[in-house]
Design a protein around this motif. Structure first.
Motif, short mmCIF file in Angstrom:
data_model
loop_
_atom_site.label_atom_id
_atom_site.label_comp_id
_atom_site.label_asym_id
_atom_site.label_seq_id
_atom_site.Cartn_x
_atom_site.Cartn_y
_atom_site.Cartn_z
N HIS A 14 -38.30 34.95 -40.21
CA HIS A 14 -39.53 34.11 -39.93
C HIS A 14 -39.77 33.55 -38.60
CE1 HIS A 14 -39.51 33.39 -44.49
NE2 HIS A 14 -38.35 33.43 -44.29
N CYS A 39 -41.98 38.10 -41.17
CA CYS A 39 -43.00 37.16 -41.43
C CYS A 39 -43.54 36.18 -40.24
CB CYS A 39 -42.59 36.03 -42.69
SG CYS A 39 -43.81 34.64 -42.97
N ARG A 41 -46.36 34.01 -38.30
CA ARG A 41 -47.16 32.76 -38.55
C ARG A 41 -47.61 32.49 -37.32
NH1 ARG A 41 -44.08 28.97 -43.03
NH2 ARG A 41 -45.34 30.03 -44.60
N TRP A 70 -43.93 24.83 -40.51
CA TRP A 70 -43.83 26.29 -40.22
C TRP A 70 -42.73 26.34 -39.11
CZ3 TRP A 70 -49.19 29.00 -39.21
CH2 TRP A 70 -49.61 29.00 -40.64
N ASP A 73 -39.19 26.03 -40.72
CA ASP A 73 -38.92 27.14 -41.41
C ASP A 73 -38.50 28.44 -40.44
OD1 ASP A 73 -39.17 25.70 -43.92
OD2 ASP A 73 -41.28 26.54 -44.05
N ALA A 74 -39.07 28.43 -39.22
CA ALA A 74 -38.82 29.38 -38.35
C ALA A 74 -37.40 29.61 -37.94
CB ALA A 74 -39.63 29.22 -37.17
#
Length: 450
Positions: A14, A39, A41, A70, A73-74
């Motif tokens: 992520h 993933c 973002r 975000w 979660d990274a």
């Protein structure tokens, strides 16, 4: 060349990219190319960040703020150089121990060819471009970029044999693994005091360029570029300077020459660049070229033909005996002082100063101005502080008005020089836009008068 970093994007799942624009887009493209399962973002504090229309459909974008969830979660955060590591939104990321890197660190993970890099308060773009020209003249397939021109990640995977990178202090803050054959710290002066707590912090960011360098190149005339450095025992230091150092000026048959280790290479009179500061830039470029084996023939060819980059002491026009010069890249006091040093003007200098000084001490300009017959035209955010340098200075709102005022006063033999000593961001998107506006104003003025 020392071994490349063993890191890989495939360690992460992520990935959040903070900040879009040219650099952010290059990061997204690079991650997608090298880690298809990631993933990705992207977030940007601007509502309409440049480049959002070029993002792949499968990349989520959040604008107008930083998206805390975000970031939580990274497992990897890639920041734009313009985003300070002290940004409050990054505090939880630091606390969690999540890696925060920049595009140059990603470049370091994947680069397997020789690299030289240049930092400094002033002159780094010129030296970067000049070393690139030296390599080309020697028949080397070279990639030139970083903080100039092409984003560093966009240079990879193109078959280059050598990379030449301009690196800002902002980029170096998030770079830990970059292995360099030659690293140059050209000079040091006050700048970016809106980003750093002190000059010592700014200097420490610059010195990071030497962390994994084989040849360290510093300015013999500027102790801040080499004093108190903790260097790798396998590294060697090379100094350049006007009168001392491994690369300096010598006199041969009554003429000044650029020389390497006491051996003359090119007479100063044959240098394609104009100005005393560009003699120092040429010496630094020679040292960098030697660090990666660029031929002396290639060095001489580039030194004698390269005429410089746009917006850096660029001659725009000579009209009715008045020379108009664009030095919009002078975004700090030291850059303007470099432009003023050694000017040879038949008549009067009309100097256009202005923009956002970022907290700089403009009084440092006074010694350079004291030796010149000069009129000041001050515009933009810090016009009042700049006008305090001379009680005859004219204070206006815009660059357009400054050009008009200078055109009205200038006579044959005079020079009108845009060398603002400030950033452009109060009225323009970047220094190049300011320089382009100046050129357009001069061309329009000439058209009206002919």
């Amino acid at each position: 060349m020392p071994a490349a970093s063993q890191h890989s994007l495939t360690e992460f799942r992520h990935i959040v990219v903070m900040g879009l624009g040219v650099t952010g887009l290059s990061v997204v493209r690079f991650i997608a190319r090298h880690h298809a399962k990631a993933c990705i973002r992207v977030m940007d504090s601007r509502m309409q960040p440049p480049g959002q229309d070029q993002l792949p459909d499968n990349v989520e974008l959040h604008t107008g703020s930083w998206q805390a969830q975000w970031l939580a979660d990274a497992d990897l955060v890639v920041t734009n150089p313009g985003i300070s590591l002290q940004t409050p939104a990054l505090a939880p990321v630091h606390a969690a121990g999540t890696p925060i890197v920049g595009d140059i660190e990603l470049f370091a993970w994947y680069c397997d060819k020789p690299v030289v890099a240049i930092t400094g308060s002033n002159g780094k773009s010129t030296v970067t471009a000049l070393v690139g020209e030296m390599a080309k003249a020697s028949g080397i397939d070279v990639g030139v970029g970083g903080n100039i021109g092409v984003a560093a990640l966009d240079l990879l995977d193109r078959g280059h044999e050598l990379y030449v990178l301009e690196l800002s202090s902002f980029q170096l803050e998030t770079t830990d693994s970059l292995v360099l054959d030659g690293a140059a710290f050209l000079n040091f002066s006050e700048d970016h005091m809106d980003r750093y707590d002190s000059l010592a912090d700014y200097r420490a960011a610059k010195c990071r360029i030497f962390t994994h360098a084989t040849t360290l190149i510093a300015n013999a005339d500027d102790p801040q570029t080499h004093d108190d450095l903790q260097t790798n025992t396998a590294s060697s230091m090379r100094l350049f300077g006007f009168h001392q150092g491994d690369y300096c000026l010598i006199t041969d048959q009554g003429e000044a020459w650029l020389a390497a280790h006491g051996q003359p290479l090119l007479p100063v009179s044959s240098l394609g660049l104009v100005g005393r500061h560009n003699v120092a830039n040429g010496l630094a470029a020679m040292a960098l070229a030697d660090s990666v084996g660029i031929s002396q023939q290639g060095q001489k060819a580039a030194l004698s033909t390269y005429a410089g980059l746009p917006h850096r002491c660029q001659k725009v026009a000579k009209h009715q005996g008045v020379l108009w010069v664009n030095d919009s890249k002078a975004t700090n006091v030291a850059s303007t002082l470099a432009a003023l040093d050694g000017l040879d003007i038949e008549g009067r200098l009309h100097l256009l100063l202005g923009g956002d000084g970022k907290g700089a001490d403009f009084s440092l300009l006074q010694p350079g101005l004291a030796t010149l017959d000069v009129s000041l035209y001050c515009f933009g955010k810090d016009k009042t502080q700049l006008a305090a340098l001379d009680n005859t200075a004219q204070c206006v709102e815009t660059l357009h008005q400054a050009v008009d005022a200078a055109a009205y006063q200038a006579c044959a033999g005079d020079m009108v020089l845009l060398s603002p000593a400030c950033s452009s961001l109060d009225q323009f998107t970047h220094f190049a836009a300011r320089g382009d506006a100046f050129i357009a104003e001069v061309e329009s003025m000439i058209a009206r008068q002919t």
